[in-house]
Design a protein around this motif. Structure first.
Motif, mmCIF file in Angstrom:
data_model
loop_
_atom_site.group_PDB
_atom_site.id
_atom_site.type_symbol
_atom_site.label_atom_id
_atom_site.label_comp_id
_atom_site.label_asym_id
_atom_site.label_seq_id
_atom_site.Cartn_x
_atom_site.Cartn_y
_atom_site.Cartn_z
ATOM 1 N N SER A 227 -26.122 -1.754 -49.153
ATOM 2 C CA SER A 227 -26.971 -2.534 -48.188
ATOM 3 C C SER A 227 -26.588 -3.854 -47.716
ATOM 4 N N PHE A 228 -26.078 -4.640 -48.435
ATOM 5 C CA PHE A 228 -25.460 -5.968 -47.911
ATOM 6 C C PHE A 228 -24.143 -5.881 -47.197
ATOM 7 N N VAL A 229 -23.318 -5.099 -47.676
ATOM 8 C CA VAL A 229 -22.064 -4.941 -46.926
ATOM 9 C C VAL A 229 -22.216 -4.274 -45.620
ATOM 10 N N GLU A 230 -23.252 -3.473 -45.596
ATOM 11 C CA GLU A 230 -23.548 -2.670 -44.277
ATOM 12 C C GLU A 230 -23.821 -3.659 -43.205
ATOM 13 N N PHE A 231 -24.180 -4.811 -43.242
ATOM 14 C CA PHE A 231 -24.377 -5.799 -42.307
ATOM 15 C C PHE A 231 -23.148 -6.453 -41.702
ATOM 16 N N TYR A 232 -21.901 -6.009 -42.377
ATOM 17 C CA TYR A 232 -20.699 -6.348 -42.033
ATOM 18 C C TYR A 232 -19.881 -5.256 -41.543
ATOM 19 N N ARG A 233 -20.244 -4.001 -41.679
ATOM 20 C CA ARG A 233 -19.317 -2.948 -41.633
ATOM 21 C C ARG A 233 -20.048 -2.369 -40.365
ATOM 22 N N VAL A 234 -18.982 -1.736 -39.494
ATOM 23 C CA VAL A 234 -19.195 -0.815 -38.668
ATOM 24 C C VAL A 234 -19.673 0.487 -38.897
ATOM 25 N N PRO A 235 -20.703 0.848 -38.267
ATOM 26 C CA PRO A 235 -21.284 2.468 -38.828
ATOM 27 C C PRO A 235 -20.527 3.345 -37.925
ATOM 28 N N ASP A 236 -20.760 4.492 -38.300
ATOM 29 C CA ASP A 236 -19.888 5.784 -37.834
ATOM 30 C C ASP A 236 -20.377 5.852 -36.132
ATOM 31 N N ALA A 237 -19.246 5.916 -35.356
ATOM 32 C CA ALA A 237 -19.492 5.838 -34.052
ATOM 33 C C ALA A 237 -20.626 6.842 -33.390
ATOM 34 N N HIS A 238 -20.473 8.067 -33.978
ATOM 35 C CA HIS A 238 -21.436 9.034 -33.468
ATOM 36 C C HIS A 238 -22.668 9.244 -34.282
ATOM 37 N N ILE A 239 -22.720 8.011 -35.184
ATOM 38 C CA ILE A 239 -24.388 7.841 -35.550
ATOM 39 C C ILE A 239 -24.804 6.589 -35.150
ATOM 40 N N GLY A 240 -24.067 5.394 -35.125
ATOM 41 C CA GLY A 240 -24.643 4.122 -34.778
ATOM 42 C C GLY A 240 -25.784 3.624 -35.534
ATOM 43 N N TYR A 241 -26.749 2.803 -34.977
ATOM 44 C CA TYR A 241 -27.884 2.162 -35.516
ATOM 45 C C TYR A 241 -29.169 3.012 -35.458
ATOM 46 N N PHE A 242 -30.231 2.741 -36.322
ATOM 47 C CA PHE A 242 -31.388 3.186 -36.533
ATOM 48 C C PHE A 242 -32.210 2.203 -36.182
ATOM 49 N N GLY A 243 -33.130 2.012 -35.084
ATOM 50 C CA GLY A 243 -33.936 0.930 -34.887
ATOM 51 C C GLY A 243 -33.092 -0.441 -34.722
ATOM 52 N N GLY A 244 -31.986 -0.369 -34.104
ATOM 53 C CA GLY A 244 -31.301 -1.255 -33.653
ATOM 54 C C GLY A 244 -30.367 -2.171 -34.788
ATOM 55 N N PHE A 245 -30.548 -1.917 -36.086
ATOM 56 C CA PHE A 245 -29.902 -2.615 -37.020
ATOM 57 C C PHE A 245 -29.794 -1.769 -38.537
ATOM 58 N N LEU A 246 -30.564 -0.727 -38.617
ATOM 59 C CA LEU A 246 -30.328 0.031 -39.813
ATOM 60 C C LEU A 246 -29.384 0.980 -39.621
ATOM 61 N N THR A 247 -28.509 1.271 -40.625
ATOM 62 C CA THR A 247 -27.264 2.158 -40.729
ATOM 63 C C THR A 247 -27.640 3.472 -41.591
ATOM 64 N N MET A 248 -27.016 4.216 -41.604
ATOM 65 C CA MET A 248 -27.005 5.625 -42.453
ATOM 66 C C MET A 248 -26.761 5.181 -43.914
ATOM 67 N N GLY A 249 -26.042 4.227 -44.323
ATOM 68 C CA GLY A 249 -25.740 3.751 -45.614
ATOM 69 C C GLY A 249 -26.831 3.097 -46.020
ATOM 70 N N MET A 250 -27.588 2.217 -45.269
ATOM 71 C CA MET A 250 -28.896 1.559 -45.710
ATOM 72 C C MET A 250 -29.947 2.508 -46.101
ATOM 73 N N LEU A 251 -30.003 3.538 -45.077
ATOM 74 C CA LEU A 251 -31.036 4.440 -45.368
ATOM 75 C C LEU A 251 -30.823 5.335 -46.818
ATOM 76 N N LEU A 252 -29.744 5.714 -46.988
ATOM 77 C CA LEU A 252 -29.566 6.620 -48.178
ATOM 78 C C LEU A 252 -29.479 5.432 -49.505
ATOM 79 N N SER A 253 -29.132 4.242 -49.277
ATOM 80 C CA SER A 253 -29.382 3.523 -50.462
ATOM 81 C C SER A 253 -30.612 3.015 -50.687
#
Length: 277
Positions: A227-253
């Motif tokens: 979750s910490f590294v997700e703040f520095y990592r680009v999410p998959d282009a076809h998914i992007g962000y949830f709520g403006g800052f959350l990523t799929m990696g964060m949600l699954l973690s």
């Protein structure tokens, strides 16, 4: 021209050797090295009587047999997890590519789920404590994570967000901007740091004597690091962000962190049977 402060990306061919239709890639070698070294480390743990206080545990032969089960769990779970979590629409339209792992696309969370299923089935078949199997796998998993993230870096994939830090890289397939080497952040946190934390817990505090604690520590530690590294990592282009800052990696973690904390609390409070004390 790349910025002067950006580090040059090392020109490492993702293919180590290619002979006709056969190609050995760094990514495949990372999986092999991670699985083999994790297996050897688990064997070393079960052979160290001082860590167990007489608790029942798998034998080295059990772990030798589990390697095949775990490998299938990692590969099939990782691939199906990527298909379901990250690009279901594409694979629904192209079902023939679902098992084409050589084209890329693996999910840690899917591989984690696949390995958990493999451990449940294997422990049930052999008749040894499931939580002990989870602990062993948790202690060894950071080894595979380290090699996998290094392979991500070599492949120039899963790169980070644009930045001006002096250790930024210009990745060859990510445009001209210098970016965070988020793969190296993950290799350090999910691999080296998490391994050392679990090593201290197992050898200094002898927490293999409390089945479930180290499995929980791994799940929580991985979830926090990812979750910490997700703040520095680009999410998959076809998914992007949830709520403006959350990523799929964060949600699954997030569930991993909560489940890990619950497992540690349960293991710490659970009394050991008299025969194990």
């Amino acid at each position: 021209m790349p910025p002067l402060l950006a580090l040059p990306f090392p020109a490492i061919d993702p293919v180590i050797v290619e002979i006709g239709p056969f190609a050995l890639r760094w990514y495949a070698l990372a999986y092999i090295a991670g699985i083999v070294l994790a297996w050897r480390y688990m064997r070393a743990l079960v052979l160290n009587d001082g860590l167990w206080a007489g608790n029942k545990r798998p034998t080295p032969v059990d772990l030798d047999d589990f390697v095949l089960w775990g490998t299938f769990g990692i590969i099939l779970g990782g691939r199906l997890g990527y298909v379901l979590f990250y690009n279901p629409a594409y694979y629904l339209a192209n079902p023939g590519e679902i098992l084409a792992i050589w084209s890329g696309g693996m999910s840690f969370h899917g591989g984690f789920a696949g390995t958990v299923i493999a451990m449940i089935l294997f422990a049930w078949k052999r008749g040894f404590p499931l939580w002990t199997m989870f602990d062993l796998a948790g202690c060894a998993a950071p080894i595979g994570l380290f090699f996998g993230r290094m392979a991500n870096f070599i492949n120039s994939e899963l790169w980070g967000r644009p930045t001006d830090v002096p250790w930024a890289f210009v990745f060859p397939n990510a445009g001209p901007e210098p970016r965070h080497p988020s793969q190296l952040y993950e290799a350090a946190l999910e691999g080296i740091v998490l391994f050392l934390v679990l090593r201290v817990l197992s050898h200094r505090f002898h927490l293999l004597k409390k089945p479930g604690f180290l499995a929980g520590a791994f799940a929580c530690g991985y979830g926090l690091a990812r979750s910490f590294v997700e703040f520095y990592r680009v999410p998959d282009a076809h998914i992007g962000y949830f709520g403006g800052f959350l990523t799929m990696g964060m949600l699954l973690s997030a569930p991993m962190v909560l489940a890990g904390i619950a497992a540690m609390i349960w293991a710490a409070k659970r009394p050991q049977p008299a025969a194990e004390q």
